[in-house]
Design a protein around this motif. Structure first.
Motif, mmCIF file in Angstrom:
data_model
loop_
_atom_site.group_PDB
_atom_site.id
_atom_site.type_symbol
_atom_site.label_atom_id
_atom_site.label_comp_id
_atom_site.label_asym_id
_atom_site.label_seq_id
_atom_site.Cartn_x
_atom_site.Cartn_y
_atom_site.Cartn_z
ATOM 1 N N GLN A 77 -3.042 -37.975 28.412
ATOM 2 C CA GLN A 77 -2.192 -37.219 27.503
ATOM 3 C C GLN A 77 -1.900 -35.817 28.052
ATOM 4 O OE1 GLN A 77 -1.240 -37.812 23.640
ATOM 5 N NE2 GLN A 77 -0.691 -39.350 25.154
ATOM 6 N N SER A 124 0.359 -36.128 31.252
ATOM 7 C CA SER A 124 1.729 -36.537 30.921
ATOM 8 C C SER A 124 2.448 -35.457 30.108
ATOM 9 C CB SER A 124 1.737 -37.887 30.199
ATOM 10 O OG SER A 124 0.995 -37.831 29.002
ATOM 11 N N SER A 154 3.573 -32.861 32.497
ATOM 12 C CA SER A 154 4.733 -33.378 33.218
ATOM 13 C C SER A 154 5.993 -33.274 32.358
ATOM 14 C CB SER A 154 4.492 -34.837 33.621
ATOM 15 O OG SER A 154 5.672 -35.396 34.138
ATOM 16 N N ILE A 187 6.549 -37.907 34.937
ATOM 17 C CA ILE A 187 5.851 -39.066 34.373
ATOM 18 C C ILE A 187 6.659 -39.469 33.147
ATOM 19 C CG2 ILE A 187 3.733 -39.876 33.266
ATOM 20 C CD1 ILE A 187 2.214 -37.811 34.962
ATOM 21 N N VAL A 194 4.623 -43.005 28.864
ATOM 22 C CA VAL A 194 3.208 -42.942 29.239
ATOM 23 C C VAL A 194 2.460 -42.063 28.245
ATOM 24 C CG1 VAL A 194 1.582 -42.134 31.011
ATOM 25 C CG2 VAL A 194 3.631 -43.408 31.685
ATOM 26 N N HIS A 195 3.075 -40.945 27.872
ATOM 27 C CA HIS A 195 2.446 -40.041 26.908
ATOM 28 C C HIS A 195 2.319 -40.722 25.538
ATOM 29 C CE1 HIS A 195 1.139 -36.144 25.424
ATOM 30 N NE2 HIS A 195 1.909 -36.327 24.366
#
Length: 183
Positions: A71, A74, A77, A86, A90-91
């Protein structure tokens, strides 16, 4: 923008956090009161695949702990702080999975053990558990709000991360270093 309009917009932006923080605070209090008022059953809940409730809780919390670092990376990012991209998914998905991993742990803690305060480590753990779910609620309620100050989500996310790290330290880390690594 005039000098008067800018502070007014900042106040209005910070006010958008008021409802999510109030609801999150209510969640914290309700969990704490329920945990204290509910008579703990002492029975393990859902240790499927594990030798007992403590290994289950330790490993699920460790999974959430690892995903909390995903977390952070991401989020950095997404905010352009790493220089790499990213995907936002993904987060979102690492956060969802981390939350799902905490649910059986929290359910077991509240149902079987309740809010405990006799041992300092356990008191801190109980307080952090209530705080984590409250701040997580506030963050989820703040996400779709328009006019949120730029610092709002990073602060809420950092508080959720800090609470989860504290939960891991007062539970899984304690278990692995005191009892030993087991499944």
């Amino acid at each position: 923008m005039t000098a008067v309009a800018q502070p007014r917009q900042q106040r209005r932006g910070a006010a958008t956090l008021l409802v999510p923080l109030l609801v999150g605070g209510l969640v914290m209090v309700v969990l704490g009161v329920y945990g204290r008022m509910h008579t703990p059953t002492g029975f393990a809940v859902g240790p499927a695949g594990f030798s007992g409730p403590l290994p289950m809780k330790s490993w699920l919390t460790t999974g959430a702990f690892v995903l909390a670092f995903v977390q952070i990376v991401s989020a950095l990012s997404m905010w352009g702080k790493l220089g790499i991209r990213i995907p936002a998914g993904v987060h979102r998905w690492s956060g969802r999975l981390a939350f799902v991993l905490t649910v059986p742990v929290a359910f077991h803690c509240l149902y079987a053990l309740g809010f405990q305060y006799d041992v300092p480590r356990v008191l801190i753990h109980s307080l952090l558990g209530c705080f984590f779910y409250g701040i997580f609620t506030a963050k989820m309620l703040a996400l779709p709000r328009k006019g949120l100050p730029g610092w709002g989500l990073p602060v809420l996310g950092s508080l959720a991360f800090t609470a989860l790290v504290g939960l891991w330290l007062t539970s899984s880390f304690w278990f692995f270093t005191t009892i030993g690594v087991s499944f």
